[in-house]
Scaffold this motif. Structure first.
Motif, mmCIF file in Angstrom:
data_model
loop_
_atom_site.group_PDB
_atom_site.id
_atom_site.type_symbol
_atom_site.label_atom_id
_atom_site.label_comp_id
_atom_site.label_asym_id
_atom_site.label_seq_id
_atom_site.Cartn_x
_atom_site.Cartn_y
_atom_site.Cartn_z
ATOM 1 N N ASN A 296 8.609 3.463 -9.680
ATOM 2 C CA ASN A 296 8.928 4.128 -10.940
ATOM 3 C C ASN A 296 9.846 3.331 -11.847
ATOM 4 N N ASP A 297 10.802 2.615 -11.255
ATOM 5 C CA ASP A 297 11.792 1.911 -12.090
ATOM 6 C C ASP A 297 11.318 0.532 -12.530
ATOM 7 N N GLN A 298 10.066 0.198 -12.179
ATOM 8 C CA GLN A 298 9.562 -1.119 -12.587
ATOM 9 C C GLN A 298 8.692 -1.048 -13.835
ATOM 10 N N ILE A 299 8.490 0.151 -14.383
ATOM 11 C CA ILE A 299 7.641 0.273 -15.571
ATOM 12 C C ILE A 299 8.198 -0.586 -16.694
ATOM 13 N N ALA A 300 7.290 -1.430 -17.295
ATOM 14 C CA ALA A 300 7.762 -2.366 -18.323
ATOM 15 C C ALA A 300 6.950 -2.207 -19.594
ATOM 16 N N ASP A 301 7.484 -2.715 -20.691
ATOM 17 C CA ASP A 301 6.760 -2.700 -21.961
ATOM 18 C C ASP A 301 5.530 -3.600 -21.871
ATOM 19 N N GLY A 302 4.489 -3.218 -22.612
ATOM 20 C CA GLY A 302 3.274 -4.043 -22.598
ATOM 21 C C GLY A 302 2.407 -3.805 -21.383
ATOM 22 N N PHE A 303 2.807 -2.879 -20.560
ATOM 23 C CA PHE A 303 2.023 -2.534 -19.378
ATOM 24 C C PHE A 303 1.595 -1.071 -19.455
ATOM 25 N N ASN A 304 0.428 -0.786 -18.875
ATOM 26 C CA ASN A 304 0.028 0.597 -18.655
ATOM 27 C C ASN A 304 0.411 0.967 -17.239
ATOM 28 N N ALA A 305 0.728 2.232 -17.000
ATOM 29 C CA ALA A 305 1.027 2.668 -15.637
ATOM 30 C C ALA A 305 0.448 4.048 -15.410
ATOM 31 N N LEU A 306 -0.234 4.236 -14.304
ATOM 32 C CA LEU A 306 -0.801 5.534 -13.927
ATOM 33 C C LEU A 306 -0.324 5.857 -12.527
ATOM 34 N N SER A 307 -0.091 7.118 -12.253
ATOM 35 C CA SER A 307 0.357 7.454 -10.904
ATOM 36 C C SER A 307 -0.854 7.565 -9.985
ATOM 37 N N VAL A 308 -0.652 7.094 -8.765
ATOM 38 C CA VAL A 308 -1.757 7.055 -7.797
ATOM 39 C C VAL A 308 -1.291 7.535 -6.433
ATOM 40 N N ARG A 309 -2.271 7.867 -5.593
ATOM 41 C CA ARG A 309 -1.999 8.142 -4.181
ATOM 42 C C ARG A 309 -2.461 6.948 -3.391
ATOM 43 N N TYR A 310 -1.622 6.466 -2.473
ATOM 44 C CA TYR A 310 -1.996 5.325 -1.641
ATOM 45 C C TYR A 310 -2.955 5.778 -0.554
ATOM 46 N N LYS A 311 -4.014 5.014 -0.285
ATOM 47 C CA LYS A 311 -4.951 5.380 0.773
ATOM 48 C C LYS A 311 -5.000 4.371 1.917
ATOM 49 N N ASP A 312 -5.188 3.101 1.585
ATOM 50 C CA ASP A 312 -5.383 2.131 2.669
ATOM 51 C C ASP A 312 -5.174 0.717 2.134
ATOM 52 N N SER A 313 -5.017 -0.258 3.065
ATOM 53 C CA SER A 313 -4.926 -1.667 2.671
ATOM 54 C C SER A 313 -5.844 -2.499 3.548
ATOM 55 N N LEU A 314 -6.462 -3.508 2.955
ATOM 56 C CA LEU A 314 -7.288 -4.446 3.712
ATOM 57 C C LEU A 314 -6.743 -5.842 3.484
ATOM 58 N N VAL A 315 -6.462 -6.549 4.575
ATOM 59 C CA VAL A 315 -5.995 -7.927 4.425
ATOM 60 C C VAL A 315 -7.193 -8.843 4.612
ATOM 61 N N THR A 316 -7.443 -9.702 3.634
ATOM 62 C CA THR A 316 -8.571 -10.631 3.761
ATOM 63 C C THR A 316 -8.065 -12.066 3.769
ATOM 64 N N GLY A 317 -7.004 -12.331 4.522
ATOM 65 C CA GLY A 317 -6.472 -13.695 4.578
ATOM 66 C C GLY A 317 -5.504 -13.939 3.451
ATOM 67 N N SER A 318 -5.985 -14.633 2.403
ATOM 68 C CA SER A 318 -5.066 -15.000 1.333
ATOM 69 C C SER A 318 -4.727 -13.820 0.422
ATOM 70 N N THR A 319 -5.597 -12.800 0.385
ATOM 71 C CA THR A 319 -5.319 -11.667 -0.494
ATOM 72 C C THR A 319 -5.250 -10.367 0.301
ATOM 73 N N ILE A 320 -4.644 -9.387 -0.328
ATOM 74 C CA ILE A 320 -4.616 -8.053 0.275
ATOM 75 C C ILE A 320 -5.176 -7.078 -0.749
ATOM 76 N N LYS A 321 -6.013 -6.162 -0.287
ATOM 77 C CA LYS A 321 -6.583 -5.173 -1.201
ATOM 78 C C LYS A 321 -6.029 -3.803 -0.836
ATOM 79 N N HIS A 322 -5.324 -3.174 -1.807
ATOM 80 C CA HIS A 322 -4.841 -1.814 -1.614
ATOM 81 C C HIS A 322 -5.850 -0.869 -2.247
ATOM 82 N N ILE A 323 -6.234 0.150 -1.501
ATOM 83 C CA ILE A 323 -7.124 1.155 -2.073
ATOM 84 C C ILE A 323 -6.271 2.365 -2.437
ATOM 85 N N VAL A 324 -6.292 2.710 -3.721
ATOM 86 C CA VAL A 324 -5.473 3.835 -4.185
ATOM 87 C C VAL A 324 -6.360 4.811 -4.943
#
Lengths: 365, 281
Positions: A296-324
């Motif tokens: 919540n305290d990281q909201i910055a100008d020039g950015f859009n922000a929507l609230s989400v529910r966290y569901k899961d994360s997948l690590v694919t080596g160099s990247t991580i995918k969060h499903i929200v």
């Protein structure tokens, strides 16, 4: 390549070319101009007309209407054997009854080149595709990758200025495919040939092309650089076909720079939409790598922000995918680089998804 | 019992009636022919074979038989290849129609057809009358080699067409496309790509036609002259006119052995033909 006038030379021009088979239109009226030395990829799903277009350039399908120019010459009625171009097939199309040497020598024999010269050019081109020791093998004794190198060698040996490749790497496994992509790119750069390359693999198209012509339903959907197609898709089809994306139902609420867009139950956000109209409906396209999970305290100008529910994360080596999940239940994929920080804890407390205003793309078709 | 073995037994049960039929109607009579050829009243004897080898008649007839069979094979090739090539270029629907047309000769017995050829090829036959109108002929086309060749190839051409057609259809179309793109004209593509690749089909068609031609009986009898006696007629001659069953059996065995040899070669070529399909996959 430029001529003495300093203008860019045109290698291929399609002038209102269409192709119909009975009542089925395989290729709707298409305009296309390809620069000498350019690497142009025809990208699209099967049945999108890319192979029809390639066959029209090769001379294996006569256009129903329109004209085709190659190197300043109208070749619309010229048979394939008189067009002087090279072609590489997905199935390699090597002559099974000939050795590698005879296969590569074939186009030279057709051109009545002396035996001595043939020997020299065949061994040179085998060197070029890095297969110097296989001249006397039969194609079936080679691996798929080697066979495709031979077929590329056979195509390059008579120095055609225009080379067509019809899904040349489609039959190879992923690792070999990536290696051959670099190889083909290298040959294209070294030999300064003009290339028309057909693929349905968007990653391959992005890796290799100077320009991509994205095709759908027998029409050009979009023509542009890989960068253009990725960051400025003109349609939902283009956005969906190239790269990964999430599409959200959206409606323009307030016209401006940026516009305010309504995402239904999920909330509102700002998007840059040139020429937008109020109440215009469409999709908001978000690329996973432009999204961030923030607190919540990281909201910055020039950015859009929507609230989400966290569901899961997948690590694919160099990247991580969060499903929200957004308020209205739509799933979003957020892609971030992995860090040594423990995966399970990374999303804790980050209940907002954010993206820079200019990263959102609004598409009304 | 392993499942595959059980499955094999199940299939064997279905094949049983046909197997029994072939055993009773083919294997036993053939066995008795072979036995008859190597035995006489006193027991085992190769006398008939010894006599055959020295017989001028047999040697002459054998030569005629091979000549006619080879000739018919060549004629069938030169007539059959263009047909197969033409058919391979047609759409599947048209191919079916043309194939029916090609198979029409099979709907009539070769006896009836041979009489039809007598009407057509005879001295006052349809063809000579027509040529006469043009101021040509009359040509002798009956009761000589020409009559035999016409009658036999009429029957044999389809046997040449099918293996070649199968081969041409299995050739990957990209090969000819690739050759055209590389600058080869139509004739060069045929000479350097299509034809060499079709050779397994040609060889199996040729062997098939040759095997069938070896055993022709009615056609050379009705349309050929006195010089066109084939081994099958010789078998008939010894069996029905001389009543020397040992001789007629021995000749039949030799004829059969020749056909078996050709059939063996055929099986080798069929194996070779599959190289092409393996590569194209």
């Amino acid at each position: 390549m430029t001529d003495s006038m300093g203008t860019v030379q045109e290698m291929v021009r399609l002038d209102a070319v269409t192709k119909r088979y009975g009542s089925f239109t395989a290729l709707h009226e298409t305009e296309l101009s390809i620069r000498a030395g350019e690497f142009l990829t025809l990208l699209g799903p099967s049945g999108s007309g890319k192979t029809t277009l390639l066959n029209a350039v090769a001379g294996m399908a006569t256009p129903t209407s329109g004209r085709i120019w190659i190197d300043g010459r109208d070749v619309t009625a010229t048979p394939p054997e008189k067009r002087g171009l090279g072609m590489v097939f997905q199935s390699y199309a090597l002559m099974p009854h000939m050795t590698v040497f005879d296969n590569i020598a074939y186009p030279l024999k057709v051109r009545k080149i002396s035996k001595q010269e043939i020997r020299k050019r065949v061994s040179d081109v085998l060197e070029l595709v890095r297969l110097p020791d296989l001249a006397h093998r039969k194609p079936k004794e080679l691996s798929g990758g080697q066979q495709q190198r031979v077929s590329i060698a056979r195509c390059l040996v008579y120095n055609p200025r225009l080379v067509l490749m019809d899904e040349p790497l489609g039959a190879l496994d992923k690792k070999l495919r990536e290696q051959m992509q670099l190889e083909i790119k290298r040959l294209h750069n070294e030999l300064k040939i003009t290339m028309i390359y057909v693929t349905h693999d968007q990653e391959e198209a992005l890796n290799m092309s100077d320009r991509i012509m994205l095709m759908n339903g027998g029409k050009a959907e979009q023509i542009g650089s890989p960068h253009d197609l990725y960051f400025r898709p003109v349609s939902q089809f283009a956005a969906d076909f190239i790269g990964q994306s999430t599409m959200l139902d959206a409606k323009i609420l307030e016209v401006g720079d940026p516009c305010i867009v309504d995402l239904g139950a999920s909330g509102q956000c700002k998007v840059k939409v040139p020429g937008a109209n109020k109440d215009q409906g469409g999709k908001l396209v978000l690329r996973p790598e432009t999204l961030r999970l923030i607190t919540n305290d990281q909201i910055a100008d020039g950015f859009n922000a929507l609230s989400v529910r966290y569901k899961d994360s997948l690590v694919t080596g160099s990247t991580i995918k969060h499903i929200v999940e957004l308020e209205n239940g739509t799933e979003l994929i957020v892609q971030e680089l992995t860090t040594p920080e423990e995966t399970a804890k990374r999303h804790e407390g980050r209940l907002l998804v954010a993206w820079p205003v200019e990263a959102g793309i609004f598409l009304d078709r | 019992m392993r499942p595959e073995t059980r499955e094999q037994y199940r299939i064997a049960v279905f094949a049983l009636p046909a197997t029994l039929f072939m055993l009773v109607m083919m294997a036993i009579p053939l066995g008795s022919v072979v036995w008859q050829s190597i035995s006489d009243d006193t027991g085992l004897s190769l006398a008939a074979y010894a006599k055959i080898v020295q017989s001028n008649l047999f040697i002459r007839v054998t030569r005629t038989t091979l000549e006619i069979a080879l000739g018919a094979t060549l004629v069938a090739f030169f007539l059959g290849y263009p047909i197969a090539y033409f058919l391979a270029k047609q759409s599947t629907k048209r191919q079916t129609i043309w194939l029916i047309v090609i198979l029409i000769p099979f709907w009539t017995s070769s006896l009836v057809k041979s009489f039809a050829f007598v009407v057509m090829l005879g001295h006052a036959g349809i063809l000579n009358t027509f040529l006469g109108e043009l101021g040509l002929g009359p040509y002798k086309m009956l009761f000589n080699r020409i009559g035999v060749m016409v009658g036999m190839s009429h029957f044999l051409v389809p046997f040449m067409v099918f293996p070649i057609l199968t081969n041409l259809r299995s050739q990957p179309p990209e090969l000819a496309k690739a050759a055209a793109i590389m600058g080869a004209g139509k004739f060069r593509i045929f000479r350097t790509v299509t034809f060499p690749l079709s050779l397994p089909g040609v060889v199996s068609g040729a062997l098939l036609v040759f095997i069938l031609a070896l055993g022709f009986f009615i056609v050379p009898k009705l349309l050929g002259g006195r010089q066109d006696v084939m081994l099958s007629s010789l078998v008939d001659f010894y069996a029905r006119e001389v009543f020397d069953f040992q001789m007629s059996s021995a000749i039949a065995v030799i004829l059969m052995a020749t056909a078996l040899l050709a059939a063996f070669l055929l099986s080798k070529v069929r194996g070779g033909a599959s190289i092409l399909s393996k590569e194209s996959s």
